[in-house]
Motif scaffolding. Structure first.
Motif, PDB file in Angstrom:
ATOM      1  N   GLN A  62      34.228  -2.388  22.947  1.00  0.00           N
ATOM      2  CA  GLN A  62      32.945  -2.321  22.247  1.00  0.00           C
ATOM      3  C   GLN A  62      33.073  -1.615  20.889  1.00  0.00           C
ATOM      4  OE1 GLN A  62      30.342  -0.487  25.174  1.00  0.00           O
ATOM      5  NE2 GLN A  62      29.952  -2.446  26.160  1.00  0.00           N
ATOM      6  N   ILE A  63      34.073  -2.067  20.135  1.00  0.00           N
ATOM      7  CA  ILE A  63      34.351  -1.529  18.809  1.00  0.00           C
ATOM      8  C   ILE A  63      33.957  -2.552  17.758  1.00  0.00           C
ATOM      9  CG2 ILE A  63      36.209  -0.838  17.242  1.00  0.00           C
ATOM     10  CD1 ILE A  63      37.672   0.309  19.675  1.00  0.00           C
ATOM     11  N   ASP A  64      33.294  -2.104  16.710  1.00  0.00           N
ATOM     12  CA  ASP A  64      32.875  -2.973  15.620  1.00  0.00           C
ATOM     13  C   ASP A  64      34.091  -3.693  15.040  1.00  0.00           C
ATOM     14  OD1 ASP A  64      32.004  -4.133  13.246  1.00  0.00           O
ATOM     15  OD2 ASP A  64      30.680  -2.474  12.736  1.00  0.00           O
ATOM     16  N   PRO A  65      34.125  -5.021  15.106  1.00  0.00           N
ATOM     17  CA  PRO A  65      35.303  -5.763  14.646  1.00  0.00           C
ATOM     18  C   PRO A  65      35.506  -5.741  13.136  1.00  0.00           C
ATOM     19  CG  PRO A  65      33.545  -7.285  15.210  1.00  0.00           C
ATOM     20  CD  PRO A  65      33.074  -5.926  15.625  1.00  0.00           C
ATOM     21  N   ASP A  66      34.477  -5.356  12.379  1.00  0.00           N
ATOM     22  CA  ASP A  66      34.561  -5.418  10.926  1.00  0.00           C
ATOM     23  C   ASP A  66      34.932  -4.088  10.275  1.00  0.00           C
ATOM     24  OD1 ASP A  66      33.809  -8.128  10.942  1.00  0.00           O
ATOM     25  OD2 ASP A  66      31.689  -7.556  11.109  1.00  0.00           O
ATOM     26  N   ARG A  67      35.130  -3.041  11.083  1.00  0.00           N
ATOM     27  CA  ARG A  67      35.444  -1.734  10.517  1.00  0.00           C
ATOM     28  C   ARG A  67      36.871  -1.321  10.851  1.00  0.00           C
ATOM     29  NH1 ARG A  67      30.383   1.902  12.284  1.00  0.00           N
ATOM     30  NH2 ARG A  67      31.233   3.405  10.787  1.00  0.00           N
ATOM     31  N   LYS A  68      37.504  -0.632   9.913  1.00  0.00           N
ATOM     32  CA  LYS A  68      38.862  -0.148  10.135  1.00  0.00           C
ATOM     33  C   LYS A  68      38.829   1.084  11.040  1.00  0.00           C
ATOM     34  CE  LYS A  68      40.857  -1.865   5.816  1.00  0.00           C
ATOM     35  NZ  LYS A  68      41.720  -2.833   6.504  1.00  0.00           N
ATOM     36  N   ILE A  69      39.935   1.314  11.744  1.00  0.00           N
ATOM     37  CA  ILE A  69      39.980   2.383  12.739  1.00  0.00           C
ATOM     38  C   ILE A  69      40.984   3.454  12.349  1.00  0.00           C
ATOM     39  CG2 ILE A  69      40.598   2.942  15.135  1.00  0.00           C
ATOM     40  CD1 ILE A  69      39.590   0.126  15.867  1.00  0.00           C
ATOM     41  N   LEU A  70      40.496   4.698  12.324  1.00  0.00           N
ATOM     42  CA  LEU A  70      41.334   5.880  12.180  1.00  0.00           C
ATOM     43  C   LEU A  70      41.461   6.472  13.579  1.00  0.00           C
ATOM     44  CD1 LEU A  70      42.760   7.978  10.365  1.00  0.00           C
ATOM     45  CD2 LEU A  70      40.537   9.067  10.037  1.00  0.00           C
ATOM     46  N   LEU A  71      42.686   6.519  14.115  1.00  0.00           N
ATOM     47  CA  LEU A  71      42.896   6.857  15.525  1.00  0.00           C
ATOM     48  C   LEU A  71      43.539   8.227  15.708  1.00  0.00           C
ATOM     49  CD1 LEU A  71      42.961   5.880  18.552  1.00  0.00           C
ATOM     50  CD2 LEU A  71      45.265   5.007  18.061  1.00  0.00           C
ATOM     51  N   PHE A  72      42.992   9.004  16.640  1.00  0.00           N
ATOM     52  CA  PHE A  72      43.578  10.267  17.086  1.00  0.00           C
ATOM     53  C   PHE A  72      43.856  10.127  18.574  1.00  0.00           C
ATOM     54  CE2 PHE A  72      43.160  14.204  19.382  1.00  0.00           C
ATOM     55  CZ  PHE A  72      43.761  15.189  18.605  1.00  0.00           C
ATOM     56  N   VAL A  73      45.072  10.469  18.995  1.00  0.00           N
ATOM     57  CA  VAL A  73      45.415  10.461  20.425  1.00  0.00           C
ATOM     58  C   VAL A  73      45.984  11.827  20.783  1.00  0.00           C
ATOM     59  CG1 VAL A  73      46.826   9.428  22.236  1.00  0.00           C
ATOM     60  CG2 VAL A  73      45.915   7.985  20.404  1.00  0.00           C
ATOM     61  N   GLY A  74      45.348  12.519  21.716  1.00  0.00           N
ATOM     62  CA  GLY A  74      45.848  13.832  22.111  1.00  0.00           C
ATOM     63  C   GLY A  74      44.763  14.680  22.740  1.00  0.00           C
ATOM     64  N   THR A  75      45.122  15.895  23.080  1.00  0.00           N
ATOM     65  CA  THR A  75      44.187  16.827  23.694  1.00  0.00           C
ATOM     66  C   THR A  75      43.273  17.426  22.632  1.00  0.00           C
ATOM     67  OG1 THR A  75      45.938  17.399  25.254  1.00  0.00           O
ATOM     68  CG2 THR A  75      44.000  18.810  25.230  1.00  0.00           C
ATOM     69  N   LEU A  76      41.993  17.503  22.955  1.00  0.00           N
ATOM     70  CA  LEU A  76      41.019  18.068  22.019  1.00  0.00           C
ATOM     71  C   LEU A  76      40.988  19.585  22.198  1.00  0.00           C
ATOM     72  CD1 LEU A  76      38.183  15.414  22.402  1.00  0.00           C
ATOM     73  CD2 LEU A  76      39.994  15.526  20.686  1.00  0.00           C
ATOM     74  N   LYS A  77      41.937  20.248  21.531  1.00  0.00           N
ATOM     75  CA  LYS A  77      42.029  21.705  21.610  1.00  0.00           C
ATOM     76  C   LYS A  77      42.330  22.254  20.227  1.00  0.00           C
ATOM     77  CE  LYS A  77      46.868  21.447  23.169  1.00  0.00           C
ATOM     78  NZ  LYS A  77      47.808  21.815  24.256  1.00  0.00           N
ATOM     79  N   GLY A  78      42.183  23.572  20.090  1.00  0.00           N
ATOM     80  CA  GLY A  78      42.229  24.215  18.782  1.00  0.00           C
ATOM     81  C   GLY A  78      43.452  23.935  17.957  1.00  0.00           C
ATOM     82  N   MET A  79      44.658  24.029  18.558  1.00  0.00           N
ATOM     83  CA  MET A  79      45.870  23.882  17.746  1.00  0.00           C
ATOM     84  C   MET A  79      46.063  22.470  17.201  1.00  0.00           C
ATOM     85  SD  MET A  79      48.092  21.980  19.804  1.00  0.00           S
ATOM     86  CE  MET A  79      49.636  22.306  19.025  1.00  0.00           C
ATOM     87  N   LYS A  80      45.320  21.491  17.743  1.00  0.00           N
ATOM     88  CA  LYS A  80      45.420  20.125  17.220  1.00  0.00           C
ATOM     89  C   LYS A  80      44.360  19.827  16.162  1.00  0.00           C
ATOM     90  CE  LYS A  80      47.863  18.096  21.133  1.00  0.00           C
ATOM     91  NZ  LYS A  80      49.049  17.582  20.433  1.00  0.00           N
ATOM     92  N   ASN A  81      43.447  20.771  15.937  1.00  0.00           N
ATOM     93  CA  ASN A  81      42.473  20.717  14.839  1.00  0.00           C
ATOM     94  C   ASN A  81      41.594  19.467  14.784  1.00  0.00           C
ATOM     95  OD1 ASN A  81      43.237  23.271  13.645  1.00  0.00           O
ATOM     96  ND2 ASN A  81      45.117  22.270  12.954  1.00  0.00           N
ATOM     97  N   PRO A  82      41.060  19.004  15.909  1.00  0.00           N
ATOM     98  CA  PRO A  82      40.170  17.834  15.836  1.00  0.00           C
ATOM     99  C   PRO A  82      38.898  18.130  15.045  1.00  0.00           C
ATOM    100  CG  PRO A  82      40.064  18.847  18.013  1.00  0.00           C
ATOM    101  CD  PRO A  82      41.208  19.491  17.294  1.00  0.00           C
ATOM    102  N   ASP A  83      38.460  19.401  15.038  1.00  0.00           N
ATOM    103  CA  ASP A  83      37.268  19.764  14.270  1.00  0.00           C
ATOM    104  C   ASP A  83      37.499  19.601  12.770  1.00  0.00           C
ATOM    105  OD1 ASP A  83      39.166  21.831  14.566  1.00  0.00           O
ATOM    106  OD2 ASP A  83      37.683  23.396  14.181  1.00  0.00           O
ATOM    107  N   LYS A  84      38.695  19.974  12.310  1.00  0.00           N
ATOM    108  CA  LYS A  84      39.012  19.821  10.888  1.00  0.00           C
ATOM    109  C   LYS A  84      39.112  18.339  10.515  1.00  0.00           C
ATOM    110  CE  LYS A  84      41.447  24.243  10.518  1.00  0.00           C
ATOM    111  NZ  LYS A  84      42.744  24.907  10.298  1.00  0.00           N
ATOM    112  N   ILE A  85      39.629  17.537  11.434  1.00  0.00           N
ATOM    113  CA  ILE A  85      39.722  16.096  11.181  1.00  0.00           C
ATOM    114  C   ILE A  85      38.328  15.507  10.993  1.00  0.00           C
ATOM    115  CG2 ILE A  85      40.295  13.876  12.255  1.00  0.00           C
ATOM    116  CD1 ILE A  85      42.737  15.303  13.501  1.00  0.00           C
TER     117      ILE A  85
END
Length: 213
Positions: A93-116
């Protein structure tokens, strides 16, 4: 990075029952050992120590007075998805017309998902980016609910998506549809997700940090 009680008493119990144990070390960055003796007891009494990068092996060997740490890189068999991209996007269920920026990993502080997410939000000031790009997080973690709340407050729910934990056999589908891969960790051992993105020939946006650079 866990409390000293867990490694110390684990080692103590293994020694009491004469059970050899092997420790695999996945993260570097010189975590603080308080008290140091508890961690050294755990590592020094292991039957063997294994590190997933040469940098980790060198770091821990130095901290343990020259104890040998065996280098064994991650050996997960990577795969390409054989599904058409249009079908994968439809299933997810992903919009077929938009490009995808992908993150794969644990959502924790040292991986900085908030900064992303904050960086992604700033990039959306450019109207072309706002209309064409979506950010997808694959993986769970203790920051997930707070990140979702931030996206709700900043009106990012139409372009930032959290897909949670994904079965291993489906992960290649995400790499197949990704236009860019992003990793912003403060440090990594040898990042499996980064290697997998490279295997899938995806352009990578990465932090200039140990284990990545």
């Amino acid at each position: 990075r866990q409390t000293w009680i867990i490694p110390f008493f684990s080692a103590l119990i293994f020694r009491i029952f004469r059970k050899p144990y092997i420790v695999t070390i996945h993260s570097g960055g010189k975590p603080v050992w308080k008290p140091a003796f508890a961690y050294k007891y755990y590592f020094n009494h292991a039957f063997a120590l294994v590190g997933v990068s040469e940098a980790i092996c060198e770091e821990y060997s130095e901290r343990l007075g020259g104890k040998k740490v065996i280098y064994l890189p991650p050996v997960i068999p990577f795969k390409w998805s054989d599904k058409p991209i249009e079908k994968i996007k439809s299933e997810l269920q992903i919009d077929p017309d938009r490009k995808i920026l992908l993150f794969v990993g644990t959502l924790k502080g040292m991986k900085n998902p908030d900064k992303i997410i904050k960086g992604f939000r700033l990039s959306r000031r450019n109207q072309d980016v706002a209309a064409s790009l979506q950010l997808i997080f694959v993986g769970g973690g203790d920051m997930q609910e707070a990140l979702k709340q931030y996206c709700k407050e900043k009106l990012l729910e139409d372009c930032v998506f959290f897909h949670g934990m994904v079965p291993r056999e489906l992960i290649q589908d995400y790499y197949a549809i990704a236009d860019y891969y992003i990793i912003g960790s403060d440090y990594e051992g040898t990042s499996v997700s980064l290697l997998e993105a490279m295997y899938n020939k995806i352009p990578i946006i990465a932090a200039d940090s140990p284990g990545i650079n």
